[in-house]
Each structure stands twice: as structure tokens, then as C-alpha cells.
Design a protein around this motif. Structure first.
Motif, mmCIF file in Angstrom:
data_model
loop_
_atom_site.group_PDB
_atom_site.id
_atom_site.type_symbol
_atom_site.label_atom_id
_atom_site.label_comp_id
_atom_site.label_asym_id
_atom_site.label_seq_id
_atom_site.Cartn_x
_atom_site.Cartn_y
_atom_site.Cartn_z
ATOM 1 N N THR A 172 0.853 -1.186 0.000
ATOM 2 C CA THR A 172 0.000 0.000 0.000
ATOM 3 C C THR A 172 0.886 1.233 0.000
ATOM 4 O OG1 THR A 172 -1.701 -1.192 1.250
ATOM 5 C CG2 THR A 172 -1.866 1.202 1.176
ATOM 6 N N SER A 174 1.376 5.165 0.258
ATOM 7 C CA SER A 174 0.747 6.374 0.777
ATOM 8 C C SER A 174 0.899 7.518 -0.221
ATOM 9 C CB SER A 174 1.379 6.766 2.114
ATOM 10 O OG SER A 174 0.921 8.032 2.542
ATOM 11 N N SER A 180 6.872 5.595 4.043
ATOM 12 C CA SER A 180 7.200 4.290 3.476
ATOM 13 C C SER A 180 5.937 3.529 3.087
ATOM 14 C CB SER A 180 8.005 3.463 4.484
ATOM 15 O OG SER A 180 9.237 4.083 4.780
ATOM 16 N N ASP A 182 3.527 0.379 3.095
ATOM 17 C CA ASP A 182 3.194 -0.706 4.018
ATOM 18 C C ASP A 182 3.050 -2.006 3.234
ATOM 19 O OD1 ASP A 182 3.095 0.807 6.416
ATOM 20 O OD2 ASP A 182 1.120 1.569 5.843
ATOM 21 N N THR A 184 2.091 -6.195 3.546
ATOM 22 C CA THR A 184 1.548 -7.318 4.304
ATOM 23 C C THR A 184 1.670 -8.584 3.466
ATOM 24 O OG1 THR A 184 -0.705 -6.943 3.488
ATOM 25 C CG2 THR A 184 -0.088 -5.868 5.558
ATOM 26 N N ALA A 219 3.971 -8.511 8.405
ATOM 27 C CA ALA A 219 3.969 -7.099 8.013
ATOM 28 C C ALA A 219 5.402 -6.636 7.819
ATOM 29 C CB ALA A 219 3.272 -6.243 9.069
ATOM 30 N N SER A 220 5.570 -5.665 6.935
ATOM 31 C CA SER A 220 6.890 -5.103 6.675
ATOM 32 C C SER A 220 6.707 -3.707 6.088
ATOM 33 C CB SER A 220 7.682 -6.002 5.713
ATOM 34 O OG SER A 220 8.995 -5.509 5.523
ATOM 35 N N LYS A 221 7.818 -3.077 5.721
ATOM 36 C CA LYS A 221 7.783 -1.755 5.107
ATOM 37 C C LYS A 221 8.869 -1.664 4.045
ATOM 38 C CE LYS A 221 5.870 1.041 8.883
ATOM 39 N NZ LYS A 221 4.724 1.532 8.092
ATOM 40 N N GLU A 319 12.566 0.540 10.244
ATOM 41 C CA GLU A 319 11.745 0.198 11.393
ATOM 42 C C GLU A 319 12.307 0.897 12.615
ATOM 43 O OE1 GLU A 319 12.218 -4.039 12.246
ATOM 44 O OE2 GLU A 319 13.846 -4.031 10.800
#
Length: 343
Positions: A172, A174, A180, A182, A184, A219-221, A319
Motif C-alpha cells: 500500500t 501512501s 514508506s 506498508d 503485508t 507485516a513489513s515496510k 523500522e
């Protein structure tokens, strides 16, 4: 004030540019109270092989990327045409939103949204984006991209989904600059949860964060820089790279992941150790500085700035910094990413 339901006269006027192009209103799916028109499903065929070279996306990239695009189009064409559904929302203020939803044979969907005062102009802008722009395919993976048309006709990526060997990765993006993306990961096949390593995506580079286990998956970024166009380009390339990476990784035994990425895995450990290394190096620096000749030793200058460099690197992590001793990566002895039932 709640807008009035669409009248029969308004429906005819709004649908006119669509019916002129061969599309028909699906009255059963439309909702007059919500001021939404839905048009009947239609098949959108991809470009045949002898026309793919005319794709402007392929003409504007380097030869290796153009070859990759052609291979992706061939893989998509083999799965059959895409299914298209158009939704036109009228907000009762003179502003409309047109949404194109494309559905791949795998079930993945990609949307394209445009907003403006003229439905005919919105339709022209949406039709100008070829369906193949929103999908990529390769061995054991499919990528679906959802865009928004903001200002100019250049699509801005809002969401991407990778389907690879029983695993869905959703990115996703932004609309806020500097934020950053997102990420999943969710398992789509029944059975025990996949035994995925924390550095599954982090080995792809500094911009990728480690996986964090969640009740519904992982989850990660991923860091995205620059304006909308640059962020879109970076995210598109990242989705393609992650798709190929996941497909290859899940198709091989876990031991192969370690063998192919051993150097990158060790680099991830060092990245995660930066927050802990910062105070340790600061103490070492304070204790060691008196032993150097400040006026004549260049090593003193380097040692003096080591803690500062570590602090700067900590702020560049994807993170929140954690004071931890990350585990050293080891070669897995498992024969599959999917644990046997009952283990």
C-alpha cells in the motif's frame, strides 16, 4: 445535505458517452440512492504478440526491461482476457469518480480511479491506460497494480498485490511524500503457516524491512523517496522484483534461500545491530581517545566520528530501532517452507 437519488434523465445523460463506446449500464448492479452507475462486464483482450512492440511503455525502456515486459504480456495473454467493470459515482456536487476494475483469471483485481467534472473526459483518461499496464506475470506469479489518475494523465500507484505460490503480498503506497509503503503478506492456502524467515524481503536491499509476524500473516515496510512519479516507478520495480523473488524462493527448499542470499542475510544482521552498536562504539571511543595523539593521529578523527555515523544510520532504518542482538542467519534443515501437519 444528502444528495438526491439519480433521476432517469440523469442516468441517460451520464451513460451517454459510455453507451456511445459500446458499454451498457447494468441497472441491476447500479444504485440510484448512492448515485452510482455500474456498467456491464466486458472482456479486455491484451495486445497480440505482433503488436506488443508498439506499447509505449516498452518503447521507452531499455532493451532488457522491454524484453521482460514482452515476456510478461505473453504470460498474461496465455491466461485469457481480463474482465472489466466500470463504476461511475456522482457526488451531486458536479464531481464524478470513475473506477475501472480489471479481474485476472487468477482472481486478482486491479483498479484505476479518475476524478473530475466530465464523465466523458474521465472515460477517455481511463481508456488511455492500457490494461496490461496494471498487470505483470511470470513463472508462478502474477502482479496486480491499482492506480489513481491525479492531475496529469500519469497513473500514480496506490496499491499492488503479488500472488505467488499460495502467498499474497500487498503493498500500500501512501499519497504522502516521504512515507514508506506498508507491506503485508498473507497465506492463501489452507494448512500450517509457512515458516518464513524474518529477512525474507530484507535481503532485497536497504530499503526493505524485516518481516514481523502478525495474527493474520506478516507485516513489513519499504522506503519510497521523491515525488509521486518517482515513488510510483520505485514501487512498480519493487513489486516486480519481490514477485520474482518470492516465486523462486517458495519453489525451492529453504536451504537454497540461505545459499543464494548468505551475504545479504549477514548484511541484514549488521543493519539490525546498528542501534546496539551505537552506544557500544560510543563507550569504546571515549575509552580509546585518550590513547591517541590528537594532533598527529588521523585515526583519532575517524574514531571520533564513528558513533555519529552509527546514529545517522539508525535514522535510516525502515523500522523503529531496537536494542537487540539479532540472530546470526543459518542454513535451514527443513525440506519445505510448509511445516508438516501436526508440527
Amino acid at each position: 445535505m444528502t444528495p438526491q437519488p439519480l433521476t432517469h434523465h440523469e442516468i441517460i445523460g451520464l451513460a451517454e458517452p459510455f453507451t456511445r463506446g459500446g458499454r451498457q449500464v447494468d441497472l441491476a448492479a447500479s444504485n440510484r440512492l448512492e448515485r452510482r452507475l455500474v456498467f456491464k462486464r466486458a472482456e479486455r483482450a491484451l495486445q497480440p504478440a505482433d503488436e506488443r512492440s508498439a506499447d509505449p511503455a516498452a518503447a521507452s525502456v531499455a532493451a532488457p526491461l522491454a524484453a521482460s515486459l514482452a515476456a510478461s504480456l505473453a504470460a498474461l495473454a496465455d491466461t485469457g482476457p481480463l474482465t472489466e467493470v466500470l463504476h461511475l459515482d456522482s457526488f451531486g456536487t458536479g464531481t464524478f469518480r470513475l473506477t475501472r476494475t480489471l479481474t485476472h483469471a487468477s482472481g486478482l483485481q486491479a483498479t484505476l480511479e479518475a476524478m473530475g467534472p466530465e464523465p466523458a473526459a474521465l472515460l477517455a483518461r481511463v481508456d488511455a491506460v492500457p490494461p496490461q499496464r496494471q498487470f505483470r506475470a511470470g513463472p508462478r506469479f502474477v502482479v496486480a497494480r491499482s492506480y489513481a489518475l491525479e492531475g496529469a494523465a500519469t497513473p500514480v500507484l496506490r496499491r499492488g498485490v503479488v500472488q505467488a505460490d499460495g502467498l499474497n503480498l500487498t503493498m500500500t503506497v501512501s499519497a504522502v511524500r516521504g512515507v514508506s509503503a506498508d507491506i503485508t503478506l498473507a497465506q492463501t492456502t489452507p494448512g500450517p503457516a509457512l515458516a518464513l524467515p524474518e529477512d525474507l524481503l530484507a535481503v532485497l536491499g536497504w530499503d526493505w524491512a524485516r518481516l514481523i509476524r502478525k495474527p493474520a500473516g506478516w507485516a513489513s515496510k519499504m522506503r519510497l523517496r521523491g515525488g509521486a512519479a518517482r515513488r510510483t516507478h520505485t514501487a512498480e520495480a519493487a513489486l516486480d522484483r519481490a514477485a520474482a523473488h518470492l516465486a523462486q524462493t517458495l519453489a525451492e527448499p529453504p536451504a537454497r534461500f540461505h545459499e543464494r542470499h548468505v551475504a545479504a542475510r549477514r548484511g541484514v544482521v549488521l543493519r539490525r545491530a546498528i542501534p546496539l552498536m551505537t552506544p557500544v562504539l560510543l563507550v569504546i571511543t571515549v575509552l580509546a581517545l585518550p590513547r591517541f595523539d590528537v594532533d598527529n593521529s588521523p585515526l583519532w578523527v575517524l574514531l571520533y566520528h564513528v558513533p555519529t555515523v552509527c546514529i545517522l544510520l539508525s535514522f535510516r532504518l525502515q523500522e523503529l530501532p531496537q536494542f537487540e542482538i539479532p540472530p546470526w542467519p543459518r542454513r535451514s534443515q527443513a525440506v519445505s517452507w510448509r511445516p508438516a501437519s501436526g508440527t
